[in-house]
Design a protein around this motif. Structure first.
Motif, PDB file in Angstrom:
ATOM      1  N   MET A   1      -5.372 -17.818 -13.320  1.00  0.00           N
ATOM      2  CA  MET A   1      -6.048 -18.107 -12.049  1.00  0.00           C
ATOM      3  C   MET A   1      -5.168 -17.657 -10.878  1.00  0.00           C
ATOM      4  O   MET A   1      -3.982 -17.974 -10.841  1.00  0.00           O
ATOM      5  CB  MET A   1      -6.299 -19.621 -11.974  1.00  0.00           C
ATOM      6  N   SER A   2      -5.753 -16.917  -9.919  1.00  0.00           N
ATOM      7  CA  SER A   2      -4.944 -16.386  -8.822  1.00  0.00           C
ATOM      8  C   SER A   2      -4.675 -17.468  -7.779  1.00  0.00           C
ATOM      9  O   SER A   2      -5.465 -18.374  -7.580  1.00  0.00           O
ATOM     10  CB  SER A   2      -5.650 -15.198  -8.177  1.00  0.00           C
ATOM     11  N   ASN A   3      -3.541 -17.308  -7.128  1.00  0.00           N
ATOM     12  CA  ASN A   3      -3.118 -18.263  -6.112  1.00  0.00           C
ATOM     13  C   ASN A   3      -3.567 -17.745  -4.731  1.00  0.00           C
ATOM     14  O   ASN A   3      -3.067 -16.720  -4.273  1.00  0.00           O
ATOM     15  CB  ASN A   3      -1.580 -18.384  -6.176  1.00  0.00           C
ATOM     16  N   PRO A   4      -4.529 -18.445  -4.061  1.00  0.00           N
ATOM     17  CA  PRO A   4      -5.046 -17.950  -2.763  1.00  0.00           C
ATOM     18  C   PRO A   4      -3.965 -17.826  -1.701  1.00  0.00           C
ATOM     19  O   PRO A   4      -3.985 -16.899  -0.900  1.00  0.00           O
ATOM     20  CB  PRO A   4      -6.090 -18.998  -2.354  1.00  0.00           C
ATOM     21  N   ALA A   5      -2.994 -18.761  -1.702  1.00  0.00           N
ATOM     22  CA  ALA A   5      -1.923 -18.726  -0.701  1.00  0.00           C
ATOM     23  C   ALA A   5      -1.071 -17.473  -0.895  1.00  0.00           C
ATOM     24  O   ALA A   5      -0.701 -16.794   0.066  1.00  0.00           O
ATOM     25  CB  ALA A   5      -1.065 -19.978  -0.781  1.00  0.00           C
ATOM     26  N   LYS A   6      -0.780 -17.144  -2.169  1.00  0.00           N
ATOM     27  CA  LYS A   6       0.026 -15.947  -2.470  1.00  0.00           C
ATOM     28  C   LYS A   6      -0.740 -14.689  -2.072  1.00  0.00           C
ATOM     29  O   LYS A   6      -0.179 -13.752  -1.522  1.00  0.00           O
ATOM     30  CB  LYS A   6       0.373 -15.928  -3.967  1.00  0.00           C
ATOM     31  N   LYS A   7      -2.065 -14.679  -2.330  1.00  0.00           N
ATOM     32  CA  LYS A   7      -2.910 -13.540  -1.953  1.00  0.00           C
ATOM     33  C   LYS A   7      -2.846 -13.327  -0.440  1.00  0.00           C
ATOM     34  O   LYS A   7      -2.656 -12.216   0.037  1.00  0.00           O
ATOM     35  CB  LYS A   7      -4.356 -13.775  -2.407  1.00  0.00           C
ATOM     36  N   ASP A   8      -2.997 -14.410   0.332  1.00  0.00           N
ATOM     37  CA  ASP A   8      -2.939 -14.330   1.793  1.00  0.00           C
ATOM     38  C   ASP A   8      -1.578 -13.809   2.254  1.00  0.00           C
ATOM     39  O   ASP A   8      -1.500 -12.987   3.168  1.00  0.00           O
ATOM     40  CB  ASP A   8      -3.210 -15.699   2.434  1.00  0.00           C
ATOM     41  N   GLN A   9      -0.510 -14.299   1.615  1.00  0.00           N
ATOM     42  CA  GLN A   9       0.852 -13.863   1.987  1.00  0.00           C
ATOM     43  C   GLN A   9       1.030 -12.373   1.727  1.00  0.00           C
ATOM     44  O   GLN A   9       1.583 -11.662   2.562  1.00  0.00           O
ATOM     45  CB  GLN A   9       1.901 -14.639   1.161  1.00  0.00           C
ATOM     46  N   THR A  10       0.548 -11.914   0.584  1.00  0.00           N
ATOM     47  CA  THR A  10       0.686 -10.496   0.225  1.00  0.00           C
ATOM     48  C   THR A  10      -0.128  -9.623   1.174  1.00  0.00           C
ATOM     49  O   THR A  10       0.356  -8.590   1.653  1.00  0.00           O
ATOM     50  CB  THR A  10       0.245 -10.263  -1.239  1.00  0.00           C
ATOM     51  N   GLN A  11      -1.361 -10.049   1.466  1.00  0.00           N
ATOM     52  CA  GLN A  11      -2.207  -9.307   2.416  1.00  0.00           C
ATOM     53  C   GLN A  11      -1.517  -9.193   3.772  1.00  0.00           C
ATOM     54  O   GLN A  11      -1.476  -8.126   4.382  1.00  0.00           O
ATOM     55  CB  GLN A  11      -3.538 -10.056   2.603  1.00  0.00           C
ATOM     56  N   GLU A  12      -0.999 -10.326   4.244  1.00  0.00           N
ATOM     57  CA  GLU A  12      -0.324 -10.377   5.542  1.00  0.00           C
ATOM     58  C   GLU A  12       0.918  -9.490   5.532  1.00  0.00           C
ATOM     59  O   GLU A  12       1.185  -8.771   6.497  1.00  0.00           O
ATOM     60  CB  GLU A  12       0.043 -11.834   5.883  1.00  0.00           C
ATOM     61  N   LEU A  13       1.672  -9.526   4.435  1.00  0.00           N
ATOM     62  CA  LEU A  13       2.872  -8.701   4.296  1.00  0.00           C
ATOM     63  C   LEU A  13       2.516  -7.208   4.394  1.00  0.00           C
ATOM     64  O   LEU A  13       3.184  -6.446   5.103  1.00  0.00           O
ATOM     65  CB  LEU A  13       3.553  -8.988   2.944  1.00  0.00           C
ATOM     66  N   ILE A  14       1.453  -6.807   3.720  1.00  0.00           N
ATOM     67  CA  ILE A  14       1.028  -5.396   3.761  1.00  0.00           C
ATOM     68  C   ILE A  14       0.613  -5.011   5.180  1.00  0.00           C
ATOM     69  O   ILE A  14       0.998  -3.962   5.697  1.00  0.00           O
ATOM     70  CB  ILE A  14      -0.118  -5.137   2.745  1.00  0.00           C
ATOM     71  N   LYS A  15      -0.167  -5.886   5.841  1.00  0.00           N
ATOM     72  CA  LYS A  15      -0.605  -5.614   7.220  1.00  0.00           C
ATOM     73  C   LYS A  15       0.594  -5.504   8.165  1.00  0.00           C
ATOM     74  O   LYS A  15       0.678  -4.587   8.975  1.00  0.00           O
ATOM     75  CB  LYS A  15      -1.536  -6.732   7.713  1.00  0.00           C
ATOM     76  N   GLU A  16       1.510  -6.465   8.057  1.00  0.00           N
ATOM     77  CA  GLU A  16       2.690  -6.474   8.938  1.00  0.00           C
ATOM     78  C   GLU A  16       3.563  -5.245   8.684  1.00  0.00           C
ATOM     79  O   GLU A  16       4.117  -4.679   9.618  1.00  0.00           O
ATOM     80  CB  GLU A  16       3.509  -7.763   8.750  1.00  0.00           C
ATOM     81  N   THR A  17       3.666  -4.850   7.425  1.00  0.00           N
ATOM     82  CA  THR A  17       4.447  -3.655   7.080  1.00  0.00           C
ATOM     83  C   THR A  17       3.802  -2.414   7.690  1.00  0.00           C
ATOM     84  O   THR A  17       4.495  -1.561   8.265  1.00  0.00           O
ATOM     85  CB  THR A  17       4.559  -3.506   5.541  1.00  0.00           C
ATOM     86  N   ALA A  18       2.477  -2.306   7.570  1.00  0.00           N
ATOM     87  CA  ALA A  18       1.760  -1.164   8.159  1.00  0.00           C
ATOM     88  C   ALA A  18       1.947  -1.156   9.675  1.00  0.00           C
ATOM     89  O   ALA A  18       2.224  -0.107  10.277  1.00  0.00           O
ATOM     90  CB  ALA A  18       0.276  -1.229   7.795  1.00  0.00           C
ATOM     91  N   LYS A  19       1.814  -2.331  10.306  1.00  0.00           N
ATOM     92  CA  LYS A  19       2.019  -2.433  11.765  1.00  0.00           C
ATOM     93  C   LYS A  19       3.417  -1.974  12.140  1.00  0.00           C
ATOM     94  O   LYS A  19       3.615  -1.265  13.123  1.00  0.00           O
ATOM     95  CB  LYS A  19       1.847  -3.902  12.210  1.00  0.00           C
ATOM     96  N   ASN A  20       4.402  -2.414  11.349  1.00  0.00           N
ATOM     97  CA  ASN A  20       5.793  -2.056  11.612  1.00  0.00           C
ATOM     98  C   ASN A  20       5.996  -0.538  11.499  1.00  0.00           C
ATOM     99  O   ASN A  20       6.627   0.075  12.361  1.00  0.00           O
ATOM    100  CB  ASN A  20       6.714  -2.796  10.632  1.00  0.00           C
TER     101      ASN A  20
END
Length: 197
Positions: free
Chosen positions: A1-20
């Motif tokens: 079962m996937s962890n929604p909090a981890k999914k959100d963190q990973t999504q945010e990390l990818i977005k922030e990395t792209a922004k950077n």
């Protein structure tokens, strides 16, 4: 079962990395692999969360536009005196330039590619702003000119140094830290150039 909090963190990390990569480092042509490597994630996760690089770019672009629109709302929605509003807008813009040095350049590059760009300011708000500028001119606080010229002066003083940052750094022989210091010192200089008193 996937962890929604981890999914959100990973999504945010990818977005922030792209922004950077786009807005801080100016790497507008960063590939999906480069974004994944910088984020320390598998490239397939970018496709999993965002479907495609183009979709990720659109999301990041929309967020970039929101930053610009939020700055404009400072002027639109405030009851402060005109000079105070402009000072706050200048301060906010300079702060954004320090956080995201290539944001303005990125937005212009996207407009040049034909990507949609929402207007930051509505027509009635612009008319009110022009009236406020004319009032300040009548009071002798601003040099007399067409109100659009006042706005062009303000925008040029704010945006131009960041828009050509790499060129200025190379020709003036200054590094990133020194350039950031120069940008952070510009508020008073800009206000003194825009207002007579």
């Amino acid at each position: 079962m996937s962890n929604p909090a981890k999914k959100d963190q990973t999504q945010e990390l990818i977005k922030e990395t792209a922004k950077n990569l786009f807005f801080v480092k100016g790497k507008f042509d960063a590939t999906t692999q480069e974004i994944a490597d910088a984020a320390g994630v598998n490239r397939t996760l970018i496709n999993y969360y965002f479907r495609s690089r183009d979709n990720l770019i659109q999301i990041v672009f929309d967020e970039a536009q929101k930053v610009e629109q939020d700055k404009s709302k400072i002027i639109q929605n405030s009851d402060m005196l005109f000079k105070e509003k402009i000072s706050l807008f200048v301060e906010s813009s300079l702060s954004t330039s320090l956080q995201y040095p290539y944001l303005e350049t990125y937005i212009v590059s996207q407009i040049n590619k034909g990507n949609c760009h929402q207007k930051d300011i509505e027509e009635d708000v612009l008319k009110t702003l022009y009236k406020d500028i004319e009032t300040e001119m009548e009071l002798g606080n601003i040099e007399t000119m067409k109100p659009v010229q006042f706005l062009l002066n303000m925008i040029s003083l704010l945006v131009f140094p960041s828009a050509i940052r790499p060129l200025l750094m190379e020709n003036l022989m200054i590094d990133d830290a020194e350039f950031d210091k120069i940008i952070s010192e510009r508020k008073e200089i800009i206000i003194n150039m825009l207002f007579k008193k």
